[in-house]
Scaffold this motif. Sequence first.
Motif, short mmCIF file in Angstrom:
data_model
loop_
_atom_site.label_atom_id
_atom_site.label_comp_id
_atom_site.label_asym_id
_atom_site.label_seq_id
_atom_site.Cartn_x
_atom_site.Cartn_y
_atom_site.Cartn_z
N ARG A 173 1.61 9.39 -5.08
CA ARG A 173 1.67 10.72 -4.72
C ARG A 173 2.44 11.96 -4.42
NH1 ARG A 173 -2.71 12.87 -3.62
NH2 ARG A 173 -2.22 15.05 -2.83
N LEU A 174 3.72 10.89 -4.98
CA LEU A 174 5.90 11.23 -5.55
C LEU A 174 5.07 13.01 -6.37
CD1 LEU A 174 8.37 9.12 -4.93
CD2 LEU A 174 7.75 10.93 -3.89
N GLU A 175 4.00 12.42 -7.12
CA GLU A 175 4.56 13.90 -9.23
C GLU A 175 3.26 15.18 -8.08
OE1 GLU A 175 0.72 11.53 -11.45
OE2 GLU A 175 3.02 11.34 -11.16
N LYS A 176 2.53 14.69 -7.16
CA LYS A 176 2.09 15.68 -6.41
C LYS A 176 3.05 16.61 -5.13
CE LYS A 176 -2.67 13.33 -7.56
NZ LYS A 176 -2.01 11.47 -8.51
N GLY A 177 3.80 15.96 -4.83
CA GLY A 177 4.56 16.69 -3.43
C GLY A 177 3.86 16.82 -2.43
N SER A 178 2.76 16.17 -2.15
CA SER A 178 2.38 15.93 -1.46
C SER A 178 1.64 14.67 -0.42
CB SER A 178 1.09 16.99 -0.96
OG SER A 178 -0.20 16.89 -1.65
N LEU A 188 0.64 -1.17 0.24
CA LEU A 188 -0.22 0.12 -0.39
C LEU A 188 0.83 1.11 -0.35
CD1 LEU A 188 -3.07 -0.76 2.38
CD2 LEU A 188 -3.09 0.06 -0.17
N THR A 189 1.57 1.65 1.17
CA THR A 189 2.10 2.55 0.66
C THR A 189 3.24 2.54 0.05
OG1 THR A 189 2.87 2.34 3.53
CG2 THR A 189 4.74 3.69 1.83
N LYS A 190 3.96 2.13 -1.25
CA LYS A 190 4.70 1.58 -2.99
C LYS A 190 3.20 2.18 -3.34
CE LYS A 190 8.19 -0.29 -3.75
NZ LYS A 190 9.16 -0.05 -3.42
N LEU A 191 2.04 2.07 -3.80
CA LEU A 191 1.59 2.28 -4.31
C LEU A 191 1.20 3.67 -3.79
CD1 LEU A 191 -0.73 -0.92 -4.95
CD2 LEU A 191 0.97 -0.02 -6.02
N PHE A 192 1.23 4.09 -3.26
CA PHE A 192 0.49 5.23 -2.37
C PHE A 192 1.72 6.24 -2.91
CE2 PHE A 192 1.33 8.44 0.82
CZ PHE A 192 -0.36 9.65 1.57
N LEU A 193 2.98 5.84 -2.32
CA LEU A 193 3.63 6.57 -3.11
C LEU A 193 3.75 6.81 -4.60
CD1 LEU A 193 6.59 5.68 -0.43
CD2 LEU A 193 5.10 8.27 -0.70
N GLU A 242 14.49 9.10 3.57
CA GLU A 242 13.81 8.91 1.78
C GLU A 242 13.16 10.12 1.41
OE1 GLU A 242 15.20 4.06 1.17
OE2 GLU A 242 13.36 5.26 0.74
N LEU A 243 12.68 10.68 1.75
CA LEU A 243 11.41 11.46 1.48
C LEU A 243 11.57 13.32 2.08
CD1 LEU A 243 8.23 8.82 2.19
CD2 LEU A 243 9.05 9.71 -0.46
N LYS A 244 12.46 13.10 3.09
CA LYS A 244 12.49 14.36 3.39
C LYS A 244 12.14 15.24 2.88
CE LYS A 244 17.27 14.59 3.83
NZ LYS A 244 18.24 14.40 4.75
N ASP A 245 12.44 15.33 1.33
CA ASP A 245 12.17 16.62 0.64
C ASP A 245 11.10 16.48 -0.71
OD1 ASP A 245 14.57 18.31 1.45
OD2 ASP A 245 16.22 16.62 0.23
#
Length: 265
Positions: A128-133, A120-125, A171-174
Amino acid sequence: MEIKNQYALITGATNGIGYELAKLFAENGYHLVIVSRNQEQLLNRVNEFKKYGVKIVAMSKNLFKKDDVFSLYAELKLSGISPEILVNDAGQGAYGKFQDTDIYRELDIVNLNINSVLILTKLFLKDRLEKGSGKILNLASIASKAPGPWHSVYHGTKAFILSWSEAIREELKDTGITVTALLPGPTDTDFFNKANMNRSKLLEDRDNLSNPEEVARDGYEALMNGEDKVISGLKNKLTVAMSNLATDSMAAYRMAEMQEPVENK
């Protein structure tokens, strides 16, 4: 209350801490995606949460099965739903000495407590990564901080969840996405019944169990503040502090005394 145009996806949302978290998100104007195996309980929660005026998507999925986990997110995407918040709450344990417990039950627990969370977290990321939030709340436990005789597989899965949560947070801090781990202690939910754990010394005085509503509020506030982790309750903070000072063997010995069956007195 302002209705937000954002969804919170919550596993294990029909009971216990997950249910209390779902209420908090609904009370604060978030639309809900609630997940459980039990269709009847889901429908009951949908009817209950309608009073908040938010949209509710109920998904009956068996998170012990990876195909159900993948299909859960695929169906959301087909519906045009991109959750802003992911709460990985669903989890179970199995009580007893490892040599005596059912290996198939424990493999199911690993699938639920670890594999479903990873998927679930992989799919969520990826969403959401392209959305930046985005925000992720992972249910760890103070069990993650000490070896757990009589409950060894559960403690091991929660140690994994805590370590992994801290790693991906870095890894996701930025990226605009935060990861928060919630560490409750023993809490007054149906968890112990499902784990066949009611004969444990840990439950001799159920008045010492944490209130799931208070645990959920601690987790919700930490998530909204972008904290890396929160230990819910003063007593549990002290327990973790003591575990941090002890050797692993000392911590395991103390936990064995706390969790062994009452008849072992």
